[in-house]
Design a protein around this motif. Structure first.
Motif, PDB file in Angstrom:
ATOM      1  N   GLY A   7      89.789  15.266 121.589  1.00  0.00           N
ATOM      2  CA  GLY A   7      89.683  15.156 120.005  1.00  0.00           C
ATOM      3  C   GLY A   7      89.379  16.618 119.389  1.00  0.00           C
ATOM      4  N   GLY A   8      88.807  17.371 120.006  1.00  0.00           N
ATOM      5  CA  GLY A   8      88.572  18.845 119.607  1.00  0.00           C
ATOM      6  C   GLY A   8      89.729  19.193 119.399  1.00  0.00           C
ATOM      7  N   LEU A   9      90.615  19.170 120.623  1.00  0.00           N
ATOM      8  CA  LEU A   9      92.492  20.047 120.488  1.00  0.00           C
ATOM      9  C   LEU A   9      93.060  19.182 119.788  1.00  0.00           C
ATOM     10  N   LEU A  10      93.030  18.035 119.447  1.00  0.00           N
ATOM     11  CA  LEU A  10      93.766  16.833 118.674  1.00  0.00           C
ATOM     12  C   LEU A  10      94.005  17.325 117.474  1.00  0.00           C
ATOM     13  N   GLY A  11      92.338  18.238 116.876  1.00  0.00           N
ATOM     14  CA  GLY A  11      92.246  18.626 115.462  1.00  0.00           C
ATOM     15  C   GLY A  11      92.129  19.719 114.859  1.00  0.00           C
ATOM     16  N   ARG A  12      92.540  20.721 116.170  1.00  0.00           N
ATOM     17  CA  ARG A  12      92.554  22.124 116.342  1.00  0.00           C
ATOM     18  C   ARG A  12      93.921  21.973 115.687  1.00  0.00           C
ATOM     19  N   LEU A  13      94.867  20.755 116.654  1.00  0.00           N
ATOM     20  CA  LEU A  13      96.500  20.967 116.738  1.00  0.00           C
ATOM     21  C   LEU A  13      96.459  20.617 115.142  1.00  0.00           C
ATOM     22  N   VAL A  14      95.963  19.448 114.739  1.00  0.00           N
ATOM     23  CA  VAL A  14      96.708  19.251 113.190  1.00  0.00           C
ATOM     24  C   VAL A  14      95.921  19.696 112.345  1.00  0.00           C
ATOM     25  N   SER A  15      95.020  20.920 112.862  1.00  0.00           N
ATOM     26  CA  SER A  15      95.200  22.241 111.541  1.00  0.00           C
ATOM     27  C   SER A  15      95.589  23.340 111.469  1.00  0.00           C
ATOM     28  N   VAL A  16      96.643  23.182 112.905  1.00  0.00           N
ATOM     29  CA  VAL A  16      97.633  24.804 113.213  1.00  0.00           C
ATOM     30  C   VAL A  16      98.448  24.004 112.234  1.00  0.00           C
ATOM     31  N   LEU A  17      99.024  23.071 112.532  1.00  0.00           N
ATOM     32  CA  LEU A  17     100.400  21.731 111.695  1.00  0.00           C
ATOM     33  C   LEU A  17     100.508  22.070 109.829  1.00  0.00           C
ATOM     34  N   GLU A  18      98.343  22.174 109.133  1.00  0.00           N
ATOM     35  CA  GLU A  18      98.446  21.631 108.668  1.00  0.00           C
ATOM     36  C   GLU A  18      99.015  23.059 107.644  1.00  0.00           C
ATOM     37  N   THR A  19      98.902  24.496 108.074  1.00  0.00           N
ATOM     38  CA  THR A  19     100.030  25.701 108.218  1.00  0.00           C
ATOM     39  C   THR A  19     100.765  25.392 108.017  1.00  0.00           C
ATOM     40  N   TYR A  20     101.305  26.557 107.300  1.00  0.00           N
ATOM     41  CA  TYR A  20     102.978  26.502 106.863  1.00  0.00           C
ATOM     42  C   TYR A  20     102.292  27.255 107.809  1.00  0.00           C
ATOM     43  N   ARG A  21     102.454  28.721 108.445  1.00  0.00           N
ATOM     44  CA  ARG A  21     102.597  29.973 109.316  1.00  0.00           C
ATOM     45  C   ARG A  21     102.105  28.543 110.572  1.00  0.00           C
ATOM     46  N   GLY A  22     101.717  27.683 110.841  1.00  0.00           N
ATOM     47  CA  GLY A  22     101.119  26.725 112.169  1.00  0.00           C
ATOM     48  C   GLY A  22     102.748  25.776 112.193  1.00  0.00           C
ATOM     49  N   ARG A  23     103.192  24.880 111.264  1.00  0.00           N
ATOM     50  CA  ARG A  23     103.882  24.239 111.316  1.00  0.00           C
ATOM     51  C   ARG A  23     105.210  25.181 111.995  1.00  0.00           C
ATOM     52  N   ASP A  24     105.643  26.675 111.303  1.00  0.00           N
ATOM     53  CA  ASP A  24     106.461  26.655 110.671  1.00  0.00           C
ATOM     54  C   ASP A  24     106.894  27.501 113.053  1.00  0.00           C
ATOM     55  N   ARG A  25     105.473  27.953 113.331  1.00  0.00           N
ATOM     56  CA  ARG A  25     105.591  28.549 114.845  1.00  0.00           C
ATOM     57  C   ARG A  25     105.549  26.969 115.934  1.00  0.00           C
ATOM     58  N   VAL A  26     104.974  26.501 115.566  1.00  0.00           N
ATOM     59  CA  VAL A  26     105.738  25.176 115.979  1.00  0.00           C
ATOM     60  C   VAL A  26     106.694  24.179 116.048  1.00  0.00           C
ATOM     61  N   VAL A  27     108.009  24.425 114.715  1.00  0.00           N
ATOM     62  CA  VAL A  27     109.286  23.897 114.440  1.00  0.00           C
ATOM     63  C   VAL A  27     109.958  25.266 115.775  1.00  0.00           C
ATOM     64  N   ARG A  28     109.769  26.602 115.320  1.00  0.00           N
ATOM     65  CA  ARG A  28     110.192  27.648 116.537  1.00  0.00           C
ATOM     66  C   ARG A  28     110.024  27.378 118.033  1.00  0.00           C
ATOM     67  N   THR A  29     108.905  26.968 118.199  1.00  0.00           N
ATOM     68  CA  THR A  29     109.037  26.517 119.717  1.00  0.00           C
ATOM     69  C   THR A  29     109.589  25.208 120.352  1.00  0.00           C
ATOM     70  N   LEU A  30     109.855  24.482 119.195  1.00  0.00           N
ATOM     71  CA  LEU A  30     110.596  23.442 120.039  1.00  0.00           C
ATOM     72  C   LEU A  30     112.156  23.914 119.850  1.00  0.00           C
ATOM     73  N   CYS A  31     112.528  24.856 118.852  1.00  0.00           N
ATOM     74  CA  CYS A  31     113.947  25.392 118.411  1.00  0.00           C
ATOM     75  C   CYS A  31     114.749  25.860 120.342  1.00  0.00           C
ATOM     76  N   TYR A  32     113.574  27.434 119.782  1.00  0.00           N
ATOM     77  CA  TYR A  32     113.635  27.464 121.548  1.00  0.00           C
ATOM     78  C   TYR A  32     113.825  26.779 122.638  1.00  0.00           C
ATOM     79  N   GLY A  33     112.305  25.783 122.923  1.00  0.00           N
ATOM     80  CA  GLY A  33     112.402  25.045 123.607  1.00  0.00           C
ATOM     81  C   GLY A  33     113.579  24.042 123.962  1.00  0.00           C
ATOM     82  N   CYS A  34     114.470  23.831 123.329  1.00  0.00           N
ATOM     83  CA  CYS A  34     115.352  22.614 123.140  1.00  0.00           C
ATOM     84  C   CYS A  34     116.558  23.381 123.532  1.00  0.00           C
ATOM     85  N   GLN A  35     116.781  24.924 123.138  1.00  0.00           N
ATOM     86  CA  GLN A  35     117.534  25.861 123.527  1.00  0.00           C
ATOM     87  C   GLN A  35     118.059  25.824 124.569  1.00  0.00           C
ATOM     88  N   LEU A  36     116.389  27.020 125.694  1.00  0.00           N
ATOM     89  CA  LEU A  36     116.549  26.670 127.514  1.00  0.00           C
ATOM     90  C   LEU A  36     116.674  25.692 127.990  1.00  0.00           C
TER      91      LEU A  36
END
Length: 234
Positions: A7-36
């Motif tokens: 629950g704590g890990l999920l809560g922190r992940l949600v907190s990251v996704l709620e910020t613009y910078r955090g969401r951008d980093r998640v999308v960026r990671t998915l983008c490059y992960g898909c490219q890899l």
């Protein structure tokens, strides 16, 4: 205990996704992960080439999404640059001027990328390849300046740690600067790859290598964002 930890890990992940910078980093990671993954599949197993192609197409769309979202970053960058100014509060003059030049490169990067994007979308008449090359050159300059700044700060921290070897805050800051250098170095390799052919390794990276470097950089940035959220500094 396990449920609470999850629950704590999920809560922190949600907190990251709620910020613009955090969401951008998640999308960026998915983008490059898909490219890899897509580049690796298309390269190693011809039978899985269609899957690899789909992943590469998804990576391209995620990258396009981030480009469009950056249309709204100019004012935030301008506000930060104005607040920092000439860095009068910095104790070290080298760090100050490296930061000022870094901010200038970042500030110029955004409008150049916007023009390149608008030219590609046929919104304006402009030479898109030249504007993309200029934006990549500015990004590369920003990354180099950021690395130089972090190296300078690391040198200063090393001197301070010699006098205070048990200082946790200094060690944490040194770790953050080292991670920034790693992230910037990976991004710089890709930035050079995206420059016009003829400069160093420009245009020579296969998709999987671009994805690998971007994934390393993205995971590093995502970890730093997670750490900031965990400590309440974001």
């Amino acid at each position: 205990m396990a449920a609470a930890a999850q629950g704590g890990l999920l809560g922190r992940l949600v907190s990251v996704l709620e910020t613009y910078r955090g969401r951008d980093r998640v999308v960026r990671t998915l983008c490059y992960g898909c490219q890899l993954a897509g580049g690796a599949l298309a390269r190693k197993d011809p039978a899985r080439a269609p899957v690899g192609g789909s992943l590469l197409a998804l990576a391209e769309q995620l990258s396009h999404c981030r480009t469009v979202l950056r249309l709204f970053d100019d004012l935030a960058m301008l506000t930060y640059s104005c607040q920092y100014g000439l860095g009068a509060k910095e104790e070290d003059s080298i760090v100050r001027w490296l930061s000022v030049l870094n901010n200038l490169a970042d500030q110029l990067y955004y409008p150049c990328e916007h023009v390149a994007w608008a030219a590609d979308a046929e919104i304006v008449r402009a030479n898109a390849p030249k504007w993309w090359a200029l934006s990549m050159a500015l990004w590369g300059a920003s990354l180099l300046l950021g690395m130089a700044r972090s190296l300078r700060i690391l040198t200063q921290l090393r001197w301070k740690l010699q006098a205070q070897p048990s200082a946790k805050e200094l060690r944490a800051q040194a770790k953050a600067e080292a991670l920034t250098i790693l992230s910037n170095a990976a991004d710089l390799a890709n930035a050079i790859h995206w420059l016009p052919p003829g400069l160093l390794w420009a245009g020579k990276f296969p998709p999987w290598l671009v994805g690998l470097l971007g994934t390393v950089s993205s995971l590093t940035g995502l970890y730093q964002t997670y750490e900031k959220v965990s400590t309440g500094t974001v």
